[in-house]
Design an enzyme around this catalytic site. Structure first.
Site, PDB file in Angstrom:
ATOM      1  N   ARG A 165       0.849  -1.197   0.000  1.00 15.61           N
ATOM      2  CA  ARG A 165       0.000   0.000   0.000  1.00 15.61           C
ATOM      3  C   ARG A 165       0.891   1.255   0.000  1.00 15.61           C
ATOM      4  O   ARG A 165       0.623   2.210  -0.705  1.00 15.61           O
ATOM      5  CB  ARG A 165      -0.910  -0.005   1.244  1.00 15.61           C
ATOM      6  CG  ARG A 165      -1.783   1.218   1.352  1.00 15.61           C
ATOM      7  CD  ARG A 165      -2.954   1.001   2.295  1.00 15.61           C
ATOM      8  NE  ARG A 165      -2.586   1.097   3.690  1.00 15.61           N
ATOM      9  CZ  ARG A 165      -3.415   0.836   4.701  1.00 15.61           C
ATOM     10  NH1 ARG A 165      -4.641   0.420   4.469  1.00 15.61           N
ATOM     11  NH2 ARG A 165      -3.029   0.964   5.949  1.00 15.61           N
ATOM     12  N   ARG A 185       1.554   7.062   3.783  1.00 15.21           N
ATOM     13  CA  ARG A 185       1.117   7.305   5.153  1.00 15.21           C
ATOM     14  C   ARG A 185       2.280   7.133   6.110  1.00 15.21           C
ATOM     15  O   ARG A 185       3.016   6.156   6.023  1.00 15.21           O
ATOM     16  CB  ARG A 185       0.000   6.305   5.519  1.00 15.21           C
ATOM     17  CG  ARG A 185      -1.322   6.658   4.909  1.00 15.21           C
ATOM     18  CD  ARG A 185      -2.371   5.603   5.191  1.00 15.21           C
ATOM     19  NE  ARG A 185      -2.493   5.238   6.594  1.00 15.21           N
ATOM     20  CZ  ARG A 185      -3.507   4.531   7.086  1.00 15.21           C
ATOM     21  NH1 ARG A 185      -4.482   4.140   6.295  1.00 15.21           N
ATOM     22  NH2 ARG A 185      -3.549   4.219   8.361  1.00 15.21           N
TER      23      ARG A 185
HETATM   24  P1  AMP Z   1      -6.798   3.947  10.050  1.00 15.78           P
HETATM   25  O1  AMP Z   1      -6.718   4.785   8.824  1.00 15.78           O
HETATM   26  O2  AMP Z   1      -8.204   3.521  10.371  1.00 15.78           O
HETATM   27  O3  AMP Z   1      -5.836   2.791  10.034  1.00 15.78           O
HETATM   28  O4  AMP Z   1      -6.333   4.885  11.258  1.00 15.78           O
HETATM   29  C1  AMP Z   1      -5.051   5.450  11.324  1.00 15.78           C
HETATM   30  C2  AMP Z   1      -4.788   5.940  12.747  1.00 15.78           C
HETATM   31  O5  AMP Z   1      -5.735   6.951  13.113  1.00 15.78           O
HETATM   32  C3  AMP Z   1      -4.920   4.881  13.830  1.00 15.78           C
HETATM   33  O6  AMP Z   1      -3.736   4.107  13.975  1.00 15.78           O
HETATM   34  C4  AMP Z   1      -5.215   5.746  15.057  1.00 15.78           C
HETATM   35  O7  AMP Z   1      -4.038   6.393  15.525  1.00 15.78           O
HETATM   36  C5  AMP Z   1      -6.113   6.820  14.476  1.00 15.78           C
HETATM   37  N1  AMP Z   1      -7.535   6.406  14.515  1.00 15.78           N
HETATM   38  C6  AMP Z   1      -8.348   6.160  13.437  1.00 15.78           C
HETATM   39  N2  AMP Z   1      -9.574   5.798  13.834  1.00 15.78           N
HETATM   40  C7  AMP Z   1      -9.549   5.808  15.192  1.00 15.78           C
HETATM   41  C8  AMP Z   1     -10.515   5.504  16.195  1.00 15.78           C
HETATM   42  N3  AMP Z   1     -11.757   5.093  15.878  1.00 15.78           N
HETATM   43  N4  AMP Z   1     -10.123   5.610  17.498  1.00 15.78           N
HETATM   44  C9  AMP Z   1      -8.902   6.032  17.840  1.00 15.78           C
HETATM   45  N5  AMP Z   1      -7.926   6.308  16.948  1.00 15.78           N
HETATM   46  C10 AMP Z   1      -8.255   6.209  15.628  1.00 15.78           C
END
Ligand code: AMP
Length: 192
Positions: free
Chosen positions: A127, A135
């Site tokens: 990715r 990212r």
């Molecule tokens: P993701 O894109 O869903 O993998 O999220 C990337 C990062 O954003 C995660 O590793 C967390 O640090 C933060 N994050 C995203 N969604 C949440 C959530 N529902 N609760 C807490 N942290 C979140």
């Protein structure tokens, strides 16, 4: 329709959620995307969230619940939403339920996407290679922390939803189209 896609980082939740927006007219609510947008816009929330995200830790529940509450009540979500990357803790799951009760709604489906975690590192690296915008948290070291956080904080919400008989499992190791077909069968009530 309130659909939750649950599973470890890199399992393909975002890919499937994005497809469902086109095929089912649902709105994708990804808390990760919302946070990345806040970072890109240089907001105070973004500044606070950035270091937490870079370390693979979770942003505070009240911040996340506030973001979701604001979006859920907007008119474009009236037809239904796919929650991608939310809830990630029991507190978030409970907070969501409270919000939905107030709106006269409830969670319709929880789809748990399972994957062999040994191949997740490859997927995440792929990715990172394929994406235009890399990212900061897509590297093996942070992935390990995100997986640990997933097991400690997020996986425990599966039993929370299992009690309500709402959880279906999909093998996220299959090709994208097969995962999509399995999700469609669940949403059409044809699984099993
Ligand atoms: P993701 O894109 O869903 O993998 O999220 C990337 C990062 O954003 C995660 O590793 C967390 O640090 C933060 N994050 C995203 N969604 C949440 C959530 N529902 N609760 C807490 N942290 C979140």
């Amino acid at each position: 329709m309130i659909l939750i896609l649950l599973g470890p980082p890199g399992v393909g939740k975002g890919t499937q959620a994005s497809r469902l927006t086109k095929t089912r007219g649902l709105v994708q609510l990804s808390t990760g995307d919302m946070l990345r947008e806040a970072i890109a816009n240089g907001t105070e929330l973004g500044r606070k969230a950035k270091s937490i995200m870079d370390e693979g830790k979770l942003v505070a529940d009240d911040i996340i619940l506030g973001m979701i509450a604001e979006r859920l009540s907007s008119p474009d979500c009236a037809n239904g939403v796919i929650l991608d990357g939310f809830p990630r803790t029991i507190e978030q799951a409970k907070g969501l339920d409270t919000m939905l009760v107030e709106m006269g709604l409830s969670v319709n489906h929880v789809i748990e996407m399972q994957v062999d975690e040994n191949i997740l590192a490859d997927r995440i690296l792929k990715r990172a290679q394929e994406s235009e915008q890399v990212r900061d948290d897509d590297n093996v070291e942070v992935l390990k922390k995100r997986l640990k956080v997933y097991h400690e904080n997020t996986a425990p919400i599966i039993p929370y939803y299992k009690d309500g008989g709402k959880v279906s499992v999909v093998d996220g190791m299959q090709p994208i189209e097969d995962v999509a077909a399995a999700i469609d069968r669940i949403l059409n009530g044809q699984e099993g």
